[in-house]
Design a protein around this motif. Structure first.
Motif, short mmCIF file in Angstrom:
data_model
loop_
_atom_site.label_atom_id
_atom_site.label_comp_id
_atom_site.label_asym_id
_atom_site.label_seq_id
_atom_site.Cartn_x
_atom_site.Cartn_y
_atom_site.Cartn_z
N TYR A 1 -0.99 -6.42 -6.31
CA TYR A 1 -2.40 -6.71 -6.50
C TYR A 1 -3.25 -6.06 -5.41
O TYR A 1 -2.83 -5.88 -4.27
CB TYR A 1 -2.64 -8.22 -6.49
CG TYR A 1 -1.97 -8.94 -7.63
CD1 TYR A 1 -2.61 -9.08 -8.85
CD2 TYR A 1 -0.70 -9.49 -7.47
CE1 TYR A 1 -2.00 -9.74 -9.91
CE2 TYR A 1 -0.08 -10.15 -8.52
CZ TYR A 1 -0.72 -10.27 -9.74
OH TYR A 1 -0.11 -10.92 -10.77
N ARG A 2 -4.47 -5.72 -5.82
CA ARG A 2 -5.52 -5.26 -4.91
C ARG A 2 -6.61 -6.34 -4.93
O ARG A 2 -7.48 -6.34 -5.78
CB ARG A 2 -6.06 -3.91 -5.37
CG ARG A 2 -7.03 -3.25 -4.40
CD ARG A 2 -7.59 -1.96 -4.97
NE ARG A 2 -6.57 -0.96 -5.23
CZ ARG A 2 -6.21 -0.55 -6.45
NH1 ARG A 2 -6.79 -1.10 -7.52
NH2 ARG A 2 -5.28 0.36 -6.61
N SER B 1 0.82 -1.21 0.00
CA SER B 1 0.00 0.00 0.00
C SER B 1 0.85 1.26 0.00
O SER B 1 0.35 2.35 -0.34
CB SER B 1 -0.92 0.01 1.22
OG SER B 1 -0.16 -0.09 2.42
N ALA C 1 -3.06 -4.10 -9.69
CA ALA C 1 -3.09 -2.67 -9.38
C ALA C 1 -1.91 -1.93 -10.00
O ALA C 1 -1.97 -0.70 -10.16
CB ALA C 1 -3.10 -2.45 -7.86
N GLN D 1 -1.59 2.67 -3.89
CA GLN D 1 -2.66 2.84 -2.90
C GLN D 1 -3.69 1.71 -3.00
O GLN D 1 -4.17 1.38 -4.09
CB GLN D 1 -3.34 4.19 -3.09
CG GLN D 1 -4.36 4.52 -2.02
CD GLN D 1 -4.94 5.91 -2.20
OE1 GLN D 1 -4.71 6.56 -3.22
NE2 GLN D 1 -5.69 6.36 -1.21
N GLY D 2 -4.01 1.12 -1.86
CA GLY D 2 -5.02 0.07 -1.81
C GLY D 2 -4.49 -1.31 -2.09
O GLY D 2 -5.22 -2.29 -1.91
N ALA D 3 -3.24 -1.44 -2.54
CA ALA D 3 -2.69 -2.76 -2.85
C ALA D 3 -2.46 -3.52 -1.55
O ALA D 3 -2.15 -2.94 -0.50
CB ALA D 3 -1.40 -2.63 -3.63
N ASP D 4 -2.57 -4.87 -1.63
CA ASP D 4 -2.43 -5.66 -0.41
C ASP D 4 -1.43 -6.80 -0.53
O ASP D 4 -1.13 -7.47 0.45
CB ASP D 4 -3.79 -6.23 0.01
CG ASP D 4 -4.50 -6.94 -1.13
OD1 ASP D 4 -3.83 -7.45 -2.04
OD2 ASP D 4 -5.75 -6.96 -1.11
N ASP E 1 1.39 2.28 -12.21
CA ASP E 1 0.22 1.50 -12.65
C ASP E 1 0.39 1.12 -14.12
O ASP E 1 1.31 1.60 -14.80
CB ASP E 1 -1.07 2.26 -12.39
CG ASP E 1 -1.26 3.49 -13.28
OD1 ASP E 1 -0.50 3.65 -14.25
OD2 ASP E 1 -2.15 4.31 -12.98
#
Length: 775
Positions: free
Chosen positions: A73-74, A51, A79, A55-58, A106
């Protein structure tokens, strides 16, 4: 207690043992450990969270390709990608080592985040907070670098951090250039091979016309655009700062007259034969053509006016931070190894310009001289002690068509995306091998000589001060026989050392100088690097010569600004009746080796990582107290003030127990050739006055002077000649007075001396009896 000689021999064995252990550790740590690029990326990914980069990636995927990129990846959705900037482009800063940054991007080519994961930059490690440097790069987040890769937008600029300009520019440049190379490689977009912003291959290639070579005059070259120029007045630069909202910078112009010339900058590619022959002369161009490698170009940059396009950053760190070559959204800054100074231009009618530089374009930068390019000038204006504002001005260049030949060719077949860093065919066709005209060594000599000429006054003052100190040492017997004069001379010299040499000229020597010098001997020694700081060079030369005569004393006792600050503040403390602590000699003996341990630790660490050694060299408070004058973060200031506070109670506390530079000078100081400090047979047995009054306790109770610890303050020599304080001299005086008393007529037993009768200055013999008158 062991005899002093045994203690010295034991200490020597300990020092040798420390050096042997340090060298063994260095050898072990220096052994290369092979690692793949993919392994390095995977290793550094452990220092970041998904993240932080997108942003938001896990979660991270597995590294793929060479150079490696890692999908992020999200959930199950792709992502973006994460890559390491140094796998795609160079990012070498002041330290001479790469700055590692993880970059999140991205699939469309937009920068989503980055994280600094490894560097050796001293200015970031100490002095300027890392958060402030990294924060200057935040302007790159959200930038669509696919448009930059396609040539639709210019290379984005990052904010400038005063004091770390080069480091920030290198970091920002490496992020942008690496992203552009990755996008052009066609590896984004879900792995479909479609590179964002990749133009279809052209069926026509442009190359330099190598058959066209003629000598032309300056006005002719300027007239047809072979030489492009940028002219700015002080008023125009001030107006630009005003329009950019930099009011404080706008209020600090270089001169009071707006019409004064700020800079007149000229740019031309000398790899074009006609331009090269005209500006460099036939012999100069021939040397250029023979020395340049395949795939390189060369340009001339010349300037005149109040502003220097070179600046001083390349002297300290080897990077020309005020100019950047831009093409197709990419950019490169030149280093000192790409630079050769030119004295004059050979073209007929060429003006005499203050600065002329020949730059060879680095091989890892794809540069096509036949396509449009720009030279960006970064104009910097200081408006505070450490604050600085910057604005870019560009000189656009398009090579005149008479120097270009167009080759028609069939469209190339479809092929796999080029590896990162590969040279485009058009650029390869346009490149011309050449090198720098003249001898680089001679040009560098001229450069450092110019620096010395610019500092003539400071150099003269420093040399005069060193000559005065030499006279003090050679005529020390005459001086110390006059204690009041000696006291004023010493305090006056220490005040000069602190105020002028330290706070004004910043000529504070440091253990970092020793580590850098040693490291350069092992790697690539270059005299010009050390000659670029005239006062530091002169002081080191004087200290080296002084080691043969007096050991470490001349520097530690007279030429160290921080040492002078300690002694003067202690003198003030004694005048204010601050109680002084006398360290027992046995404890003192066990404390002063600490500085030798610190030095050996830094010395060994410098072979593993010079930048890391510079961080730990902050055990020296010199930078805080002298160079930065306490204008620094509070932990450094508190550390320096604590050492000075300790020195109020224990004279020269830091010098005696903690200074690694003093230890570094004491070791070679043992080879001194002369003994200047005199001793009486009674010194140490029974008299111990000198030992008790020595300000740094460098005199053993048995009477010997430990020259490794002596700062050559000459207090013991003042006592040596004082016939009212030194017991030996008191006995000599009493014997002299007794002899004089016994030799006087009043004590010889013959009564008072008879008066002498004289006439007009001629003695007349007085008769014993008076005769009566005769008839």
């Amino acid at each position: 207690m062991w005899p002093f000689s045994n203690l010295v021999r034991r200490t020597d064995r300990s020092v040798i043992a420390f050096i042997a252990i340090a060298l063994a550790v260095i050898v072990l740590l220096s052994c290369p450990i092979p690692a793949s690029a993919a392994g390095r990326l995977a290793e550094l990914l452990q220092k970041a969270q998904p993240s932080e980069l997108v942003q938001g990636a896990d979660r991270f995927g597995q590294p793929q390709g060479d150079p490696p990129i890692t999908p992020v990846y999200r959930g199950d959705e792709l992502a973006g990608y994460v890559y390491l900037n140094t796998d795609f482009t160079s990012s070498v800063g002041y330290s001479g080592k790469p700055i590692h940054i993880l970059v999140g991007i991205d699939p469309t080519g937009i920068i989503r985040g980055f994280k600094l994961v490894g560097h050796s930059e001293p200015i970031v490690l100490i002095g300027i907070p890392e958060e402030r440097v990294v924060g200057a790069l935040n302007s790159l987040i959200g930038k669509d670098l696919a448009r930059v890769a396609a040539g639709a937008e210019r290379h984005p600029q990052v904010d400038i951090v005063g004091g770390a300009t080069v480091t920030v520019l290198v970091m920002g440049d490496s992020i942008v250039r690496s992203a552009v190379k990755l996008i052009r490689s066609g590896r984004l977009g879900g792995g479909d091979g479609a590179g964002a912003g990749i133009s279809p291959p052209s069926v026509a290639t442009r190359a330099l016309d190598l058959s066209r070579q003629e000598v032309r005059g300056w006005q002719s070259l300027v007239g047809d655009g072979s030489i492009r120029s940028l002219r700015l007045t002080v008023g125009e630069v001030t107006q630009a700062f005003q329009q950019a909202g930099q009011t404080e910078a706008a209020n600090r112009p270089e001169s009071r007259k707006p019409e004064d010339l700020f800079i007149e900058l000229y740019v031309a590619p000398v790899s074009a034969p006609t331009i090269g022959v005209s500006l460099l002369g036939e012999r100069g161009y021939e040397r250029l053509r023979q020395k340049l490698k395949d795939g390189q170009q060369a340009i001339i940059v010349a300037g005149d006016g109040a502003y220097s396009f070179k600046g001083s950053g390349y002297v300290r760190g080897g990077i020309f931070d005020r100019i950047e070559l831009l093409q197709d959204g990419g950019g490169v800054r030149f280093r000192d190894r790409n630079h050769t100074r030119i004295g004059d231009l050979a073209a007929e009618g060429a003006p005499r310009l203050r600065e002329i530089a020949l730059f060879t374009v680095p091989e890892d930068f794809s540069f096509n001289v036949t396509e449009p390019w720009e030279l960006q000038l970064l104009v910097q204006r200081s408006f505070g002690a450490r604050d600085k504002a910057s604005l870019p001005f560009n000189v656009g260049y398009s090579l005149p068509e008479q120097y270009v030949v167009v080759n028609q060719a069939a469209a190339p077949p479809a092929q796999e995306p080029a590896a990162a860093g590969a040279t485009p065919p058009a650029a390869a066709d346009a490149n011309l091998g050449a090198g720098s005209p003249g001898e680089p060594e001679a040009e560098e000599d001229e450069l450092w000589m110019r620096i010395w000429q610019m500092n003539t006054v400071s150099i003269s003052i420093t040399v005069a001060a060193l000559l005065a100190l030499t006279a003090i040492f050679f005529f020390q017997d005459w001086l110390v026989r006059r204690p009041r004069l000696y006291t004023w001379v010493r305090r006056g010299y220490l005040l000069f050392t602190l105020v002028w040499l330290g706070w004004y000229a910043n000529a504070q020597l440091s253990v970092v100088n020793v580590l850098t010098f040693t490291n350069s001997l092992i790697t690539s020694f270059n005299w010009e690097f050390f000659l670029s700081a005239p006062l530091i060079f002169i002081l080191w030369a004087a200290v080296a010569a002084g080691l043969l005569f007096w050991g470490r004393g001349p520097f530690c006792g007279w030429l160290c600004p921080f040492g002078a600050l300690q002694e003067l503040t202690n003198n003030l403390a004694q005048w204010l009746k601050v109680p002084q602590i006398k360290v027992p000699f046995g404890l003192n003996e066990r404390l002063w080796p600490i500085k030798y341990i610190l030095f050996l630790g830094l010395f060994g660490l410098s072979f593993y990582s010079l930048a890391l050694a510079e961080v730990f060299a902050e055990v020296e408070p010199f930078k805080t107290a002298i160079v930065l004058k306490f204008a620094r973060e509070w932990p450094f200031v508190i550390f320096a003030l604590t050492l000075l506070a300790a020195g109020l109670f224990i004279e020269r506390f830091y010098c005696r127990y903690l200074c690694p530079l003093g230890a570094a000078l004491a070791i070679p100081g043992r080879i001194r050739m002369f003994e200047w400090l005199k001793r009486w047979p009674e010194c140490g047995s029974p008299c111990q006055r000198c030992a008790k009054e020595c300000p740094v306790q460098a005199i053993h109770p048995e009477g010997q002077i430990n020259v490794n610890e002596c700062i050559y303050c000459m207090h013991c020599q003042e006592l040596y000649h004082d016939d009212h304080r030194c017991p030996h001299m008191i006995q000599v005086r009493l014997k002299r007075e007794k002899f004089q008393a016994l030799s006087s007529p009043a004590t010889s037993g013959k009564g008072p001396a008879k008066p002498v009768i004289s006439h007009k200055g001629i003695p007349v013999e007085r008769p014993e009896t008076v005769a009566g008158p005769s008839t």
